[in-house]
Design a protein around this motif. Structure first.
Motif, PDB file in Angstrom:
ATOM      1  N   UNK A  74       0.836  -1.189   0.000  1.00  0.00           N
ATOM      2  CA  UNK A  74       0.000   0.000   0.000  1.00  0.00           C
ATOM      3  C   UNK A  74       0.875   1.245   0.000  1.00  0.00           C
ATOM      4  N   UNK A  75       0.240   2.377  -0.307  1.00  0.00           N
ATOM      5  CA  UNK A  75       0.896   3.680  -0.368  1.00  0.00           C
ATOM      6  C   UNK A  75       0.135   4.634   0.538  1.00  0.00           C
ATOM      7  N   UNK A  76       0.855   5.357   1.387  1.00  0.00           N
ATOM      8  CA  UNK A  76       0.217   6.347   2.263  1.00  0.00           C
ATOM      9  C   UNK A  76       0.408   7.740   1.679  1.00  0.00           C
ATOM     10  N   UNK A  91      -0.967  16.131  -2.123  1.00  0.00           N
ATOM     11  CA  UNK A  91      -0.769  14.701  -2.349  1.00  0.00           C
ATOM     12  C   UNK A  91      -2.061  13.933  -2.071  1.00  0.00           C
ATOM     13  N   UNK A  92      -2.742  14.287  -0.998  1.00  0.00           N
ATOM     14  CA  UNK A  92      -4.002  13.619  -0.673  1.00  0.00           C
ATOM     15  C   UNK A  92      -5.055  13.882  -1.744  1.00  0.00           C
ATOM     16  N   UNK A  93      -5.136  15.119  -2.205  1.00  0.00           N
ATOM     17  CA  UNK A  93      -6.118  15.461  -3.233  1.00  0.00           C
ATOM     18  C   UNK A  93      -5.818  14.722  -4.536  1.00  0.00           C
ATOM     19  N   UNK A 107      -6.761   2.191  -5.784  1.00  0.00           N
ATOM     20  CA  UNK A 107      -7.987   2.072  -5.001  1.00  0.00           C
ATOM     21  C   UNK A 107      -7.765   2.659  -3.610  1.00  0.00           C
ATOM     22  N   UNK A 108      -8.749   3.382  -3.109  1.00  0.00           N
ATOM     23  CA  UNK A 108      -8.698   3.972  -1.770  1.00  0.00           C
ATOM     24  C   UNK A 108      -9.257   2.985  -0.764  1.00  0.00           C
ATOM     25  N   UNK A 109      -8.510   2.755   0.319  1.00  0.00           N
ATOM     26  CA  UNK A 109      -8.959   1.907   1.422  1.00  0.00           C
ATOM     27  C   UNK A 109      -8.806   2.715   2.696  1.00  0.00           C
ATOM     28  N   UNK A 110      -9.848   2.746   3.527  1.00  0.00           N
ATOM     29  CA  UNK A 110      -9.783   3.492   4.791  1.00  0.00           C
ATOM     30  C   UNK A 110      -9.653   2.495   5.922  1.00  0.00           C
ATOM     31  N   UNK A 111      -8.593   2.624   6.687  1.00  0.00           N
ATOM     32  CA  UNK A 111      -8.350   1.789   7.862  1.00  0.00           C
ATOM     33  C   UNK A 111      -8.410   2.677   9.096  1.00  0.00           C
ATOM     34  N   UNK A 113      -8.782   5.725  10.931  1.00  0.00           N
ATOM     35  CA  UNK A 113      -8.712   7.138  10.552  1.00  0.00           C
ATOM     36  C   UNK A 113      -7.704   7.370   9.433  1.00  0.00           C
ATOM     37  N   UNK A 114      -7.036   6.325   8.984  1.00  0.00           N
ATOM     38  CA  UNK A 114      -5.952   6.463   8.026  1.00  0.00           C
ATOM     39  C   UNK A 114      -6.405   6.035   6.634  1.00  0.00           C
TER      40      UNK A 114
END
Length: 120
Positions: A74-76, A91-93, A107-111, A113-114
């Motif tokens: 994964x990439x943060x 970067x987030x946008x 693909x966005x995955x929410x774990x 709050x991250x």
């Protein structure tokens, strides 16, 4: 001059009413300015209004993210910002934009709050 019992009781009642009225007015003044059922409206402004100028264009940054995801699970946002030299907000946008586009394999995955980004 002597005061009668009725006059003393009357003066005592008058003083008590004046004191209670002043206290009551202060109480209501405090609560009238701060009602308990307030409506709060939040206006969110985008951080991507300005032009992003760095040495990589958007296609190159996408290729960098895909190359990173080939070797890692994964990439943060923090890793992507460091890699591409963007601010965290930019970067987030951009990662969110990549994830929203169905053509891109990110693909966005929410774990909790991250937010993390993986390959589809």
């Amino acid at each position: 001059m002597y005061t009668t019992i009725k006059e003393k009781v009357g003066m005592l009642i008058l003083v008590m009413l004046l004191i209670c009225g002043a206290v009551n007015a202060q109480h209501w003044r405090h609560y009238c300015y701060y009602p308990s059922n307030r409506i709060v409206t939040v206006v969110v402004k985008s951080d991507m209004l300005h032009y992003i100028s760095n040495r990589f264009n958007r296609k190159e940054r996408l290729a960098m993210a895909m190359a990173y995801l080939k070797t890692n699970k994964y990439l943060t946002i923090k890793q992507y910002a460091k890699m591409t030299q963007l601010s965290r907000a930019a970067a987030e946008a951009e990662l969110d934009a990549f994830a929203m586009d169905k053509k891109n394999p990110i693909q966005l995955v929410i774990r909790g709050k991250k937010k993390i980004y993986t390959k589809r």
